[in-house]
Scaffold this active site. Structure first.
Site, short mmCIF file in Angstrom:
data_model
loop_
_atom_site.label_atom_id
_atom_site.label_comp_id
_atom_site.label_asym_id
_atom_site.label_seq_id
_atom_site.Cartn_x
_atom_site.Cartn_y
_atom_site.Cartn_z
N SER A 138 -10.54 -16.98 -34.32
CA SER A 138 -9.74 -18.19 -34.11
C SER A 138 -10.13 -19.28 -35.11
O SER A 138 -11.30 -19.39 -35.51
CB SER A 138 -10.02 -18.69 -32.69
OG SER A 138 -9.52 -19.99 -32.51
N TYR A 144 -16.10 -20.89 -25.22
CA TYR A 144 -15.07 -19.99 -25.76
C TYR A 144 -15.20 -19.88 -27.28
O TYR A 144 -15.25 -18.78 -27.84
CB TYR A 144 -13.66 -20.52 -25.40
CG TYR A 144 -12.58 -19.81 -26.18
CD1 TYR A 144 -12.20 -18.52 -25.88
CD2 TYR A 144 -11.96 -20.43 -27.29
CE1 TYR A 144 -11.25 -17.85 -26.63
CE2 TYR A 144 -11.02 -19.77 -28.04
CZ TYR A 144 -10.65 -18.48 -27.70
OH TYR A 144 -9.72 -17.82 -28.46
N LYS A 180 -16.29 -16.63 -30.03
CA LYS A 180 -15.58 -16.15 -31.24
C LYS A 180 -16.57 -16.06 -32.41
O LYS A 180 -16.58 -15.11 -33.16
CB LYS A 180 -14.41 -17.09 -31.59
CG LYS A 180 -13.27 -17.01 -30.59
CD LYS A 180 -12.63 -15.64 -30.56
CE LYS A 180 -11.73 -15.43 -29.38
NZ LYS A 180 -11.37 -14.03 -29.10
#
Ligand code: NAD
Ligand code: WQD
Length: 343
Positions: free
Chosen positions: A128, A153, A157
């Site tokens: 991302s 989160y 990644k």
């Protein structure tokens, strides 16, 4: 005759996975979808089956359940995995970090380990643009520094990128590509698959389409006093079908041994910065409707602006975003209407 490539799409019942399954099949590949339906239902798989006319195999399995997931590796003859299976709500990850670390890390570690153990070769990982944080220079290239993650989160990644890099470094048979998605939006032109957020949408476009459908009263534009031309944040909104096609290009690159390094990273965006107001106005114009919206305070954690330098993906993957924003926003509304039974 050469055997068709076969790709395991983990998390393939979800938004990006279902569109990617369609494009892989369109490119002549076989697909197996796995998902535990934690954030989806069977409509994505059924829609992909309808669009392609292929009875895509589906296995309901949690990638974190190593033994059950290993069974999929025994049962199906694939050489590549595209790993979408992860939780993705930034705010929830701040409130419940363990849910995110456990699911997103364990599922990916199982994928990598099982691939290594069973002699599979190619992994595409869903990364991302969040890894760039508030970038010092825009647009960001793959060489732009990653910034300390501002959410668990985002941290998953970064950690999964590192897990992939280190595993490819250690296991000579493995190759990996991390695709850093910018802001995926829109739906398949058939309106048979699209984004299905649960509860109140956290992302801009589903909030817009639900407001247009009368499910939400009013869109809040988070901040109009940013140092940008119209005061709202700038993002790189990438069409979902274009994004899906980038996965086909990444898989092909590894299958055809065209990768320059065994671990590579590509930005997947349009290269164009669009403001929140511009997006809202374009949505209104192309769909011929008025949207109820108001300016609200800035949202905590938002970066002011981020968009991609896509030259590496353009030249190396031979991939380029093609669908105009207008068409993407028409597809987003067509999908919302389809889901709600409007018209
Ligand atoms: P999604 O929630 O629609 O799809 C993810 C799918 O994975 C869901 O169907 C869910 O049920 C499944 N899943 C989650 N944990 C699982 C597990 N342990 N075992 C099996 N299945 C599991 O999300 P999406 O938007 O399609 O995102 C796909 C991937 O792309 C995610 O890794 C996400 O972090 C990443 N990503 C998404 C965006 C975005 O804005 N949508 C941006 C950048 C990166
Ligand atoms: C876009 C713009 C908001 C909702 C997030 C994740 C990122 C990635 C993509 C997974 C921002 C504004 C939004 C609303 C608004 N996901 N907005 N009103 O924040 O760029 O990225 O999704 O990896 O990690 O952080 O996307 O769609 O939430 O917001 O004004 O109701 O729209 O402030 O400027 P974001 P978004």
């Amino acid at each position: 005759m050469n055997k068709k490539p076969c790709v395991l799409v983990s998390g393939g019942a979800g938004y990006i996975g279902s569109h990617t399954a369609v494009e892989l099949i369109g490119a002549g590949m076989d697909v197996v979808i796995t998902d535990n339906l934690a954030n989806s239902d069977m409509s994505g798989v059924e829609g992909a089956r309808r669009i392609t006319g292929v009875d895509i195999p589906f296995v309901d399995v949690d990638c974190c359940d190593r033994a059950a997931f290993a069974e999929v590796f025994r049962r199906y003859d694939f050489d590549s995995v595209i790993h979408f299976a992860a939780f993705k709500a930034v705010g929830e990850s701040v409130d419940n970090p363990m849910k995110y670390y456990r699911n997103n890390l364990a599922s990916f570690m199982n994928v990598v380990e099982l691939m290594h153990e069973s002699g599979r070769h190619n992994i595409v990982f869903s990364s991302s643009a969040t890894v760039y944080g508030e970038a010092d220079e825009l647009p960001v290239t793959e060489k732009s520094p990653r910034k300390p993650a501002t959410s668990p989160y985002g941290n998953t990644k970064q950690m999964c990128e590192d897990i992939l890099r280190d595993s490819v470094g250690a296991y000579p048979s493995l190759k990996g590509i991390a695709l850093r998605y910018f802001n995926p939006i829109g739906a398949h032109p058939s309106a048979l698959i699209g984004e299905l957020p649960r509860g109140v949408p956290q992302n801009l476009v589903p909030y817009i389409t639900q407001t247009a459908a009368g499910i939400r009263e009013c869109l809040s534009v988070f901040g109009d006093d940013y140092p940008t031309p119209d005061g709202s944040c700038l993002r790189d909104y990438i069409d979902i079908v274009d994004l899906a096609k980038a996965h086909v290009a990444a898989i092909r690159r590894m299958i055809e041994n065209k990768n320059k390094e065994r671990y590579e990273i590509f930005n997947v965006g349009t290269g164009r910065a669009v403001s929140v107001f511009e997006l809202v106005k374009t949505f209104e114009r192309v769909n011929n409707l008025r949207l109820n919206y108001k300016v609200a305070p800035r949202r905590a954690g938002d970066v002011v602006a981020i968009w991609a330098d896509t030259s590496l993906a353009n030249s190396e993957l031979g991939w380029k975003a093609e669908r105009p924003l207008e068409e993407t926003l028409r597809s987003a509304w067509a999908w919302e209407k389809h889901v709600r039974g409007i018209e």
